[in-house]
Design a protein around this motif. Structure first.
Motif, PDB file in Angstrom:
ATOM      1  N   LEU A 163      -6.684  -4.792   0.351  1.00  0.00           N
ATOM      2  CA  LEU A 163      -5.844  -3.823   0.525  1.00  0.00           C
ATOM      3  C   LEU A 163      -6.429  -2.811   1.657  1.00  0.00           C
ATOM      4  CD1 LEU A 163      -4.693  -3.032  -3.154  1.00  0.00           C
ATOM      5  CD2 LEU A 163      -3.443  -3.991  -1.121  1.00  0.00           C
ATOM      6  N   PHE A 164      -7.767  -2.700   1.582  1.00  0.00           N
ATOM      7  CA  PHE A 164      -8.277  -1.757   2.627  1.00  0.00           C
ATOM      8  C   PHE A 164      -7.756  -1.734   3.993  1.00  0.00           C
ATOM      9  CE2 PHE A 164     -12.014   0.285   5.059  1.00  0.00           C
ATOM     10  CZ  PHE A 164     -11.863   1.443   4.169  1.00  0.00           C
ATOM     11  N   PRO A 165      -7.849  -2.461   4.745  1.00  0.00           N
ATOM     12  CA  PRO A 165      -7.274  -2.503   6.034  1.00  0.00           C
ATOM     13  C   PRO A 165      -5.984  -1.829   6.218  1.00  0.00           C
ATOM     14  CG  PRO A 165      -8.146  -4.826   5.798  1.00  0.00           C
ATOM     15  CD  PRO A 165      -8.035  -3.940   4.510  1.00  0.00           C
ATOM     16  N   ASP A 166      -4.990  -2.064   5.100  1.00  0.00           N
ATOM     17  CA  ASP A 166      -3.562  -1.414   5.117  1.00  0.00           C
ATOM     18  C   ASP A 166      -3.791   0.141   4.747  1.00  0.00           C
ATOM     19  OD1 ASP A 166      -2.285  -3.855   5.904  1.00  0.00           O
ATOM     20  OD2 ASP A 166      -1.949  -4.402   3.931  1.00  0.00           O
ATOM     21  N   LEU A 167      -4.918   0.410   3.979  1.00  0.00           N
ATOM     22  CA  LEU A 167      -4.936   1.795   3.618  1.00  0.00           C
ATOM     23  C   LEU A 167      -5.344   2.574   4.829  1.00  0.00           C
ATOM     24  CD1 LEU A 167      -5.543   3.893   1.592  1.00  0.00           C
ATOM     25  CD2 LEU A 167      -7.783   3.310   1.452  1.00  0.00           C
ATOM     26  N   VAL A 168      -6.330   2.001   5.718  1.00  0.00           N
ATOM     27  CA  VAL A 168      -6.702   2.611   6.895  1.00  0.00           C
ATOM     28  C   VAL A 168      -5.392   2.758   7.877  1.00  0.00           C
ATOM     29  CG1 VAL A 168      -8.460   2.547   8.890  1.00  0.00           C
ATOM     30  CG2 VAL A 168      -9.292   1.843   6.645  1.00  0.00           C
ATOM     31  N   SER A 169      -4.701   1.834   8.025  1.00  0.00           N
ATOM     32  CA  SER A 169      -3.476   1.844   8.865  1.00  0.00           C
ATOM     33  C   SER A 169      -2.751   2.980   8.232  1.00  0.00           C
ATOM     34  CB  SER A 169      -2.777   0.776   8.882  1.00  0.00           C
ATOM     35  OG  SER A 169      -3.486  -0.316   9.593  1.00  0.00           O
ATOM     36  N   ALA A 170      -2.567   3.067   7.194  1.00  0.00           N
ATOM     37  CA  ALA A 170      -1.580   4.223   6.287  1.00  0.00           C
ATOM     38  C   ALA A 170      -2.138   5.441   6.584  1.00  0.00           C
ATOM     39  CB  ALA A 170      -1.343   3.777   4.945  1.00  0.00           C
ATOM     40  N   CYS A 171      -3.395   5.662   6.761  1.00  0.00           N
ATOM     41  CA  CYS A 171      -3.890   6.938   7.301  1.00  0.00           C
ATOM     42  C   CYS A 171      -3.285   7.546   8.573  1.00  0.00           C
ATOM     43  CB  CYS A 171      -5.539   6.830   7.457  1.00  0.00           C
ATOM     44  SG  CYS A 171      -6.382   6.669   5.977  1.00  0.00           S
ATOM     45  N   PHE A 172      -2.861   6.861   9.360  1.00  0.00           N
ATOM     46  CA  PHE A 172      -2.424   7.259  10.695  1.00  0.00           C
ATOM     47  C   PHE A 172      -0.890   7.122  10.796  1.00  0.00           C
ATOM     48  CE2 PHE A 172      -6.881   6.006  11.069  1.00  0.00           C
ATOM     49  CZ  PHE A 172      -7.407   7.121  11.323  1.00  0.00           C
ATOM     50  N   SER A 173      -0.187   6.849   9.688  1.00  0.00           N
ATOM     51  CA  SER A 173       1.181   6.777   9.604  1.00  0.00           C
ATOM     52  C   SER A 173       1.772   8.250  10.302  1.00  0.00           C
ATOM     53  CB  SER A 173       1.545   6.617   8.169  1.00  0.00           C
ATOM     54  OG  SER A 173       2.963   6.785   7.918  1.00  0.00           O
ATOM     55  N   GLU A 174       3.058   8.031  10.727  1.00  0.00           N
ATOM     56  CA  GLU A 174       3.800   9.011  11.268  1.00  0.00           C
ATOM     57  C   GLU A 174       4.310   9.856  10.366  1.00  0.00           C
ATOM     58  OE1 GLU A 174       4.780   9.652  14.406  1.00  0.00           O
ATOM     59  OE2 GLU A 174       3.414   8.118  15.151  1.00  0.00           O
TER      60      GLU A 174
ATOM     61  N   ALA B 254      -3.361   8.730   1.900  1.00  0.00           N
ATOM     62  CA  ALA B 254      -3.874   7.342   2.411  1.00  0.00           C
ATOM     63  C   ALA B 254      -5.322   7.983   2.806  1.00  0.00           C
ATOM     64  CB  ALA B 254      -3.457   6.600   3.553  1.00  0.00           C
ATOM     65  N   CYS B 255      -5.427   9.095   3.427  1.00  0.00           N
ATOM     66  CA  CYS B 255      -6.770   9.729   3.727  1.00  0.00           C
ATOM     67  C   CYS B 255      -7.405  10.117   2.576  1.00  0.00           C
ATOM     68  CB  CYS B 255      -6.718  10.945   4.863  1.00  0.00           C
ATOM     69  SG  CYS B 255      -6.204  10.381   6.248  1.00  0.00           S
ATOM     70  N   TRP B 256      -6.841  10.694   1.538  1.00  0.00           N
ATOM     71  CA  TRP B 256      -7.566  11.154   0.222  1.00  0.00           C
ATOM     72  C   TRP B 256      -8.000  10.034  -0.403  1.00  0.00           C
ATOM     73  CZ3 TRP B 256      -2.594  13.999  -2.245  1.00  0.00           C
ATOM     74  CH2 TRP B 256      -2.499  15.127  -1.829  1.00  0.00           C
ATOM     75  N   VAL B 257      -7.172   8.903  -0.304  1.00  0.00           N
ATOM     76  CA  VAL B 257      -7.869   7.570  -1.062  1.00  0.00           C
ATOM     77  C   VAL B 257      -9.067   6.909  -0.115  1.00  0.00           C
ATOM     78  CG1 VAL B 257      -7.383   5.224  -1.865  1.00  0.00           C
ATOM     79  CG2 VAL B 257      -5.671   7.168  -2.310  1.00  0.00           C
ATOM     80  N   LEU B 258      -8.848   6.887   1.021  1.00  0.00           N
ATOM     81  CA  LEU B 258      -9.739   6.384   1.949  1.00  0.00           C
ATOM     82  C   LEU B 258     -11.214   7.252   1.622  1.00  0.00           C
ATOM     83  CD1 LEU B 258     -10.524   4.696   4.466  1.00  0.00           C
ATOM     84  CD2 LEU B 258     -10.214   6.571   5.763  1.00  0.00           C
TER      85      LEU B 258
ATOM     86  N   ILE C 213       0.901  -1.214   0.143  1.00  0.00           N
ATOM     87  CA  ILE C 213      -0.054  -0.115   0.017  1.00  0.00           C
ATOM     88  C   ILE C 213       0.916   1.336   0.061  1.00  0.00           C
ATOM     89  CG2 ILE C 213      -0.118   0.573   2.368  1.00  0.00           C
ATOM     90  CD1 ILE C 213      -3.043   0.645  -0.256  1.00  0.00           C
ATOM     91  N   TYR C 214       1.877   1.191   0.714  1.00  0.00           N
ATOM     92  CA  TYR C 214       2.930   2.312   0.547  1.00  0.00           C
ATOM     93  C   TYR C 214       3.398   2.636  -0.673  1.00  0.00           C
ATOM     94  CZ  TYR C 214       2.327   2.933   5.736  1.00  0.00           C
ATOM     95  OH  TYR C 214       2.305   3.074   7.105  1.00  0.00           O
ATOM     96  N   ASP C 215       3.793   1.558  -1.410  1.00  0.00           N
ATOM     97  CA  ASP C 215       4.501   1.817  -2.666  1.00  0.00           C
ATOM     98  C   ASP C 215       3.327   2.226  -3.568  1.00  0.00           C
ATOM     99  OD1 ASP C 215       6.770   0.521  -1.951  1.00  0.00           O
ATOM    100  OD2 ASP C 215       6.276  -1.438  -2.733  1.00  0.00           O
TER     101      ASP C 215
END
Length: 188
Positions: free
Chosen positions: A32-43, A51-55, A5-7
């Motif tokens: 891929l969706f759970p990893d997208l949600v996690s990426a929303c809260f990346s440091e 990630a939030c845009w895509v979410l 998801i980061y890639d």
């Protein structure tokens, strides 16, 4: 899978077309969706924002997909820092509130707990009184208006904040605040 998801987020930018492209890929690959949600809260604020845009795009199509991640989403939305991430999270909150307060039974209404609603409420008040852009404040106002139909203590607080901030903000803020204040007047 997280690296995947980061890639994919590396290719996302502010262009609507790029955000839409990844959201369509996620819609066709729900794993891929759970990893997208996690990426929303990346440091990393850049990753978080993308990630939030895509979410936001995905949730407009399949809002119920967020149910398994709703604890993560509601617990962490207040930690978002970047304006773009907050704006998109605000839109997701608005979608959740609209669906929760819809007259018809639905999965969101069944899944959101009072704790989730309280976390959304707290975050929306923080956004409304904080130094946020008008779009975020508009989403917060509307969410709080809807949440006030369930929690009666919200309306007096919301009314006070909107009236106090009315003269200090832009025409766009005043327009939305007036609209919500008019709705509040109709509720009392």
């Amino acid at each position: 899978m997280k690296n995947c998801i980061y890639d994919k987020l590396d290719y996302v930018n502010a262009l609507r077309e790029r955000r839409k492209q990844l959201s369509e890929e996620i819609l066709s690959t729900p794993s891929l969706f759970p990893d997208l949600v996690s990426a929303c809260f990346s440091e990393d604020e850049i990753i978080s924002t993308k990630a939030c845009w895509v979410l936001e795009f995905v949730c407009k199509e399949k809002l119920y997909w967020i149910i398994p991640s709703i604890d993560t989403f509601t617990a962490n939305i207040r930690t978002l820092k970047a304006d773009g991430a907050i704006r998109s999270a605000g839109k997701v909150c608005e979608l959740l509130c609209e669906r929760y307060f819809d007259k018809h039974p639905n999965q969101i209404k069944k899944s959101l707990t009072e704790e989730h609603l309280h976390k959304i409420t707290e975050t929306c008040f923080d956004w409304l009184i904080g130094n946020r852009k008008v779009a975020v404040k508009a989403y917060a106002m509307y969410c709080l208006f809807l949440l006030g139909t369930k929690f009666e203590w919200i309306y007096p607080e919301l009314r006070l904040i909107l009236m106090q901030g009315y003269g200090e903000h832009s025409a766009a803020y005043r327009s939305r605040a007036k609209h919500i204040l008019d709705k509040l007047a109709g509720e009392t």
